[in-house]
Write a protein that holds these residues in place. Structure first.
Motif, PDB file in Angstrom:
ATOM      1  N   MET A 239       0.920  -1.151  -0.045  1.00 56.87           N
ATOM      2  CA  MET A 239      -0.074   0.140   0.006  1.00 56.87           C
ATOM      3  C   MET A 239       0.831   1.200   0.080  1.00 56.87           C
ATOM      4  O   MET A 239       0.534   2.207  -0.829  1.00 56.87           O
ATOM      5  CB  MET A 239      -0.990   0.122   1.118  1.00 56.87           C
ATOM      6  N   ALA A 240       1.955   1.189   0.896  1.00 54.24           N
ATOM      7  CA  ALA A 240       2.689   2.441   0.885  1.00 54.24           C
ATOM      8  C   ALA A 240       3.563   2.626  -0.389  1.00 54.24           C
ATOM      9  O   ALA A 240       3.506   4.050  -1.043  1.00 54.24           O
ATOM     10  CB  ALA A 240       3.853   2.330   2.131  1.00 54.24           C
ATOM     11  N   GLY A 246       2.075   6.185  -7.061  1.00 52.31           N
ATOM     12  CA  GLY A 246       0.951   7.390  -7.626  1.00 52.31           C
ATOM     13  C   GLY A 246       1.384   9.005  -7.361  1.00 52.31           C
ATOM     14  O   GLY A 246       1.009   9.565  -8.472  1.00 52.31           O
ATOM     15  N   TYR A 247       2.083   9.144  -6.449  1.00 52.52           N
ATOM     16  CA  TYR A 247       2.612  10.633  -6.464  1.00 52.52           C
ATOM     17  C   TYR A 247       3.745  10.737  -7.566  1.00 52.52           C
ATOM     18  O   TYR A 247       3.932  11.897  -8.129  1.00 52.52           O
ATOM     19  CB  TYR A 247       3.363  10.716  -5.042  1.00 52.52           C
ATOM     20  N   TYR A 248       4.445   9.618  -7.860  1.00 50.90           N
ATOM     21  CA  TYR A 248       5.447  10.011  -8.940  1.00 50.90           C
ATOM     22  C   TYR A 248       4.798   9.978 -10.354  1.00 50.90           C
ATOM     23  O   TYR A 248       5.354  10.955 -10.945  1.00 50.90           O
ATOM     24  CB  TYR A 248       6.191   8.564  -8.708  1.00 50.90           C
ATOM     25  N   LYS A 249       3.592   9.359 -10.402  1.00 48.66           N
ATOM     26  CA  LYS A 249       2.862   9.413 -11.765  1.00 48.66           C
ATOM     27  C   LYS A 249       2.701  11.020 -11.838  1.00 48.66           C
ATOM     28  O   LYS A 249       2.190  11.702 -13.093  1.00 48.66           O
ATOM     29  CB  LYS A 249       1.821   8.545 -11.887  1.00 48.66           C
ATOM     30  N   ASN A 255       5.293  14.745  -1.553  1.00 53.75           N
ATOM     31  CA  ASN A 255       4.844  13.657  -1.098  1.00 53.75           C
ATOM     32  C   ASN A 255       5.455  12.235  -1.484  1.00 53.75           C
ATOM     33  O   ASN A 255       5.451  11.172  -0.960  1.00 53.75           O
ATOM     34  CB  ASN A 255       3.394  13.534  -1.759  1.00 53.75           C
ATOM     35  N   PHE A 256       5.838  12.457  -2.907  1.00 53.43           N
ATOM     36  CA  PHE A 256       6.756  11.243  -3.161  1.00 53.43           C
ATOM     37  C   PHE A 256       7.991  10.926  -2.358  1.00 53.43           C
ATOM     38  O   PHE A 256       8.007   9.681  -1.778  1.00 53.43           O
ATOM     39  CB  PHE A 256       7.320  11.271  -4.731  1.00 53.43           C
ATOM     40  N   ASN A 257       8.813  11.995  -1.725  1.00 54.91           N
ATOM     41  CA  ASN A 257       9.725  11.859  -0.944  1.00 54.91           C
ATOM     42  C   ASN A 257       9.443  11.317   0.477  1.00 54.91           C
ATOM     43  O   ASN A 257      10.103  10.576   0.975  1.00 54.91           O
ATOM     44  CB  ASN A 257      10.609  12.933  -1.058  1.00 54.91           C
ATOM     45  N   LEU A 258       8.285  11.894   0.802  1.00 59.61           N
ATOM     46  CA  LEU A 258       7.694  11.508   2.247  1.00 59.61           C
ATOM     47  C   LEU A 258       7.389  10.144   2.229  1.00 59.61           C
ATOM     48  O   LEU A 258       7.589   9.295   3.198  1.00 59.61           O
ATOM     49  CB  LEU A 258       6.338  12.237   2.376  1.00 59.61           C
ATOM     50  N   GLU A 265      11.834   2.699   5.074  1.00 59.26           N
ATOM     51  CA  GLU A 265      11.781   2.356   6.215  1.00 59.26           C
ATOM     52  C   GLU A 265      10.969   0.831   6.787  1.00 59.26           C
ATOM     53  O   GLU A 265      11.280   0.214   7.922  1.00 59.26           O
ATOM     54  CB  GLU A 265      11.198   3.416   7.390  1.00 59.26           C
ATOM     55  N   MET A 266      10.378   0.521   5.738  1.00 60.74           N
ATOM     56  CA  MET A 266       9.513  -0.796   5.954  1.00 60.74           C
ATOM     57  C   MET A 266      10.287  -2.090   5.523  1.00 60.74           C
ATOM     58  O   MET A 266      10.012  -3.037   5.934  1.00 60.74           O
ATOM     59  CB  MET A 266       8.178  -0.802   5.006  1.00 60.74           C
TER      60      MET A 266
END
Length: 286
Positions: A239-240, A246-249, A255-258, A265-266
């Motif tokens: 999901m992450a 989605g933000y990349y597109k 938000n992509f970097n976030l 981290e996951m």
């Protein structure tokens, strides 16, 4: 003129009698499009014979091919090759995504092999055919092999009877998403989440639908909730990452970097997700 007609008949007779198994069988049908049908394919042991049988779904074991016998072509007709082993032994093989293609036997060919419309033993696998559990399981089997179009019929029948049956709404939402019918999956999944707020798979599918409709704000809301309740690390990561993509597109770098940071981290450093993130970062416009 009589000589001419005789010559045509002789040539025609030669053509029919010389027909090969490969000529007679068009092996181009995927097994999931041949459920509850008689099928055949050339024998590997002898290229002048073929194997025939019946494809069905075992509710628990999945798609199955039961071999019934062998045949050859004689003067253009399909002729059984007698073999008593088929009377005493059941030859059944499970089918998967990588299974071979089959040839559907038409009505004339079935008659030549003395085959019924359906075998008597098939009824054993249809005893619960109208039950929601059976219909849901059948839909699941179709979804699992990438045949979501085929999954819709049993799933919709089940949904009309008991929409909140365990696993049903996920399977139906998954099928619609796989068929790019996101507008149909969303209301089903939204109702499902209201009924079962802790099912992480529902959030994963709903977020995916919103993401593909380019409604990233709704996708984010769904994914954030899904990640917060998910017990499966794989589902959290998926999901992450989907939200990151989605933000990349959308070329939303902030938000992509976030979310790229959250994904990092996951996962472990050797995760394929890291490679995907790096690829997106390298392709980001200056």
């Amino acid at each position: 003129m009589k000589y001419f007609i005789s010559l045509i008949l002789i040539c025609s007779s030669f053509f029919v009698s010389s027909q090969t198994i490969e000529d007679a069988l068009s092996t181009e049908t995927k097994f999931y499009n041949a459920v509850d049908k008689w099928v055949a394919f050339p024998s590997q042991k002898n290229d002048s014979t073929a194997v025939y049988g019946f494809i069905y779904i075992d509710e628990h074991a999945g798609f199955t091919f039961r071999m019934i016998g062998d045949f050859k072509i004689v003067d253009g007709d399909f002729k059984n090759i007698p073999n008593d082993i088929y009377k005493t032994t059941i030859f059944a093989s499970r089918l998967s995504k990588n299974s071979r293609l089959f040839a559907l036997l038409n009505e004339e060919q079935q008659n030549q092999l003395n085959l019924p419309v359906t075998p008597d033993w098939l009824s054993v696998y249809k005893l619960q055919a109208g039950d929601v559990s059976y219909l849901t399981n059948i839909g699941n089997k179709y979804n699992a092999v990438g045949a979501s179009q085929n999954a819709l019929e049993p799933l919709l029948k089940a949904y009309a009877i008991e929409p909140h049956y365990e696993g049903l709404e996920f399977e139906l939402g998954y099928a619609y998403n796989a068929l790019f019918q996101f507008e149909k999956s969303i209301p089903i999944l939204e109702k499902a989440i209201k009924y079962d707020t802790s099912n992480e798979l529902l959030y994963k599918e709903l977020g995916f639908a919103f993401l593909n409709l380019e409604d990233i704000e709704k996708a984010k809301d769904v994914y954030v909730k899904g990640i917060s309740i998910a017990l499966s690390e794989n589902n959290k990561i998926e999901m992450a990452f989907n939200l990151t993509y989605g933000y990349y597109k959308q070329m939303d770098k902030s938000n992509f970097n976030l979310w790229a940071k959250k994904v990092r981290e996951m996962v472990k450093q050797d995760s394929p997700y890291i490679a995907y993130l790096v690829q997106m970062e390298e392709q980001w416009p200056e």
